[in-house]
Design a protein around this motif. Structure first.
Motif, short mmCIF file in Angstrom:
data_model
loop_
_atom_site.label_atom_id
_atom_site.label_comp_id
_atom_site.label_asym_id
_atom_site.label_seq_id
_atom_site.Cartn_x
_atom_site.Cartn_y
_atom_site.Cartn_z
N GLY A 172 -0.17 6.24 16.35
CA GLY A 172 -0.63 6.87 16.02
C GLY A 172 0.25 6.37 15.31
O GLY A 172 0.13 7.81 13.73
N GLN A 173 1.39 5.93 14.22
CA GLN A 173 2.06 5.24 13.46
C GLN A 173 0.40 5.22 12.64
O GLN A 173 0.84 5.43 11.30
N VAL A 174 -0.02 4.26 12.30
CA VAL A 174 -0.99 3.53 11.91
C VAL A 174 -1.89 4.76 11.01
O VAL A 174 -1.72 4.83 10.14
N ILE A 175 -2.24 5.70 12.05
CA ILE A 175 -3.39 6.94 12.14
C ILE A 175 -2.27 7.79 10.97
O ILE A 175 -3.02 7.93 9.66
N ALA A 200 -3.12 7.57 6.97
CA ALA A 200 -3.28 9.29 6.55
C ALA A 200 -2.71 9.98 4.89
O ALA A 200 -2.50 11.29 4.98
N GLY A 201 -1.58 9.00 5.18
CA GLY A 201 -0.84 9.36 4.16
C GLY A 201 0.37 10.92 4.53
O GLY A 201 0.82 11.04 3.11
N VAL A 202 0.51 10.60 5.51
CA VAL A 202 1.57 11.56 6.44
C VAL A 202 2.94 11.07 6.24
O VAL A 202 3.24 9.49 6.49
N ILE A 250 -8.45 9.33 11.87
CA ILE A 250 -9.15 9.33 13.64
C ILE A 250 -10.82 8.82 14.10
O ILE A 250 -10.89 8.00 14.59
N LYS A 251 -11.40 9.45 13.08
CA LYS A 251 -12.71 9.22 12.92
C LYS A 251 -13.10 8.11 12.48
O LYS A 251 -14.26 8.18 12.55
N ARG A 252 -12.23 7.54 11.05
CA ARG A 252 -12.36 6.67 10.67
C ARG A 252 -11.79 5.51 10.15
O ARG A 252 -11.50 5.36 9.08
#
Ligand SMILES: Cc1cc2nc3c(=O)[nH]c(=O)nc-3n(C[C@H](O)[C@H](O)[C@H](O)COP(=O)(O)OP(=O)(O)OC[C@H]3O[C@@H](n4cnc5c(N)ncnc54)[C@H](O)[C@@H]3O)c2cc1C
Length: 406
Positions: free
Chosen positions: A294-297, A301-303, A324-326
């Motif tokens: 989750g943290q890597v996503i 994503a730059g969030v 999540i898709k790529r």
């Protein structure tokens, strides 16, 4: 007399098949102090000996269609009938994978060894160093002496996991008699990545779809398990893709929610945010993905991790859905033969007859298994090729011996 060089899966099956007609006139020459060392390591010690779904599309090489004939003559059904007839009890698991019922790879090796001993076949220890034809017979030179045979089956494997015996030493034997050897590459191997995320995710195991992407195009995709380790990715989905990742630059892209489209994932996240609006972004994926994932996503994503979920915009959700898709892992290289489970390349199949695996240029010379340029996907397909090719080679060699006597 038929001499099988190499006592791995294909060599043992070739010897069993030849012994059906010739009994004790078979010998297996093995360089290790015992036969079947690699077999014992297969399927994490459980030996995934075949796959009921084995079909031509599961095989690779310059001419994968070479494998079809042997698979047609001695496919998974015939293989299982044979193993059952020599005492092995098997069980089917997920995706048509077959294992010995007792869960031990040694059971597969033991039934083959018992069968060879019942038929009177001999096991010789020694490494074949050279192969010559003299007066229509074959001479195989080892450190311990010379062996003569009417037919020779080269079943020395490829170069994968050389600690278990197969180190490519069979290639020069075939080359010395005029056979073409194609460059050999590690297959079914982990993929090394430059992405720091692999280290952060080290030890995690996820199910998803992995793809190799090059120049914005998807080269190949596989669904299944993906394992993260420091600097590398592995697991069945990744190992199957290794043969497509040789040419750089390319990326491994992981789809963590293959059951949804990107816009469905974005909508799913928007609904989720409405329920979890009192959390911070770093907590948003808890309960959905493993915590580190989750943290890597979020990071990719730059969030901002500290941002309240209530402030995440549609753009943020779309960026998260994209990751999540790529989730992208640039490829550094494919891991070497040491950690590969199979070899792509080796003896060119164009030099052999697909019905018998006999050399088209040297009568009485056969090849079986991974020494040939045939490589299967993960899931029991490589052993099936070893059984199929070993069986047809052994049978044809024995038939020739009997015919020459008439
Ligand atoms: C860790 C691991 C796990 C695997 N798990 C699976 C699985 O579960 N299912 C599956 O389908 N496939 C699996 N594979 C792949 C499968 O094991 C191979 O494709 C298969 O064993 C190839 O059989 P082979 O007889 O051609 O070669 P090998 O099994 O490699 O046997 C070749 C033999 O020849 C001997 N040899 C080599 N050179 C000489 C020489 N010059 N003189 C004398 N002897 C020689 C070697 O010592 C060896 O015993 C796995 C591979 C590895 C490494």
């Amino acid at each position: 007399m038929v001499l099988v060089v190499g006592g791995g899966a294909s060599g043992l099956m070739a010897a069993c098949s030849a012994a059906l007609a010739l009994g004790g006139e078979i010998a297996v020459l093995e360089k290790n102090d015992r036969v079947g060392k690699k077999l014992l390591a297969t399927g994490n010690g459980r030996c995934n000996l075949t796959n009921l779904g084995a079909s031509p599309s599961c095989y690779h090489g310059k001419s994968p269609e070479f494998a079809f004939q042997a698979l047609k003559m001695f496919g998974p059904k015939e293989t299982l009938d044979y193993f059952h007839s020599i005492g092995l009890v098997t069980r089917e698991e997920e995706d048509g994978r077959i294992y010995p019922r007792c869960g031990q790879a040694s059971a597969v090796l033991d039934v083959l060894r018992n069968e060879l001993s019942r038929k009177g076949a001999r096991i010789l220890v020694g490494e074949a160093k050279s192969l010559r034809v003299r007066g229509g017979r074959f001479s195989v030179l080892t450190d311990n002496g010379q062996h003569w045979a009417d037919k020779v089956i080269i079943a020395t494997g490829g170069k994968a996991s050389s600690a278990l015996g197969s180190d490519g030493s069979g290639y020069p034997l075939l080359q010395s008699l005029g056979h073409e050897i194609l460059p050999a590459y590690p297959a079914l191997a982990p993929i090394e990545t430059t992405s720091a995320h692999a280290k952060a995710l080290s030890g995690l195991r996820v199910k998803g779809t992995a793809s190799i992407e090059r120049g914005g195009k998807t080269v190949s995709s596989r669904a299944g398990e993906i394992l993260f380790a420091s600097g590398r990715l592995s697991g069945i989905a990744i190992m199957d893709l290794a043969i497509y990742a040789r040419e750089l630059p390319c990326d491994v892209c992981i789809d963590l929610m293959p059951e949804m489209s990107e816009s469905e994932v974005a909508n799913f996240l928007i609904d989720r945010a409405a329920q979890l609006s009192d959390l911070l972004a770093e907590q948003f994926f808890i309960g959905c993905f493993q915590r580190m994932l989750g943290q890597v996503i979020i990071k990719s994503a730059g969030v901002e991790a500290s941002m309240p979920v209530s402030q995440l915009s549609r753009n943020h959700m779309e960026a998260l859905a994209r990751q999540i898709k790529r989730l992208r892992f640039p490829v550094l290289s494919v891991a070497g033969f040491k950690s590969a489970q199979a070899t792509l390349g080796g003896a060119a199949t164009s030099g052999f007859c697909p019905d018998t695996c006999e050399s088209l240029s040297v009568k009485g010379l056969f090849a079986a298994g991974e020494v040939l340029d045939i490589c299967g996907d993960c899931g029991g397909f490589n052993l099936q090729w070893a059984w199929s090719s070993g069986w047809v080679a052994g049978r044809a060699a024995a038939k020739d011996v009997l015919q020459n006597r008439k």
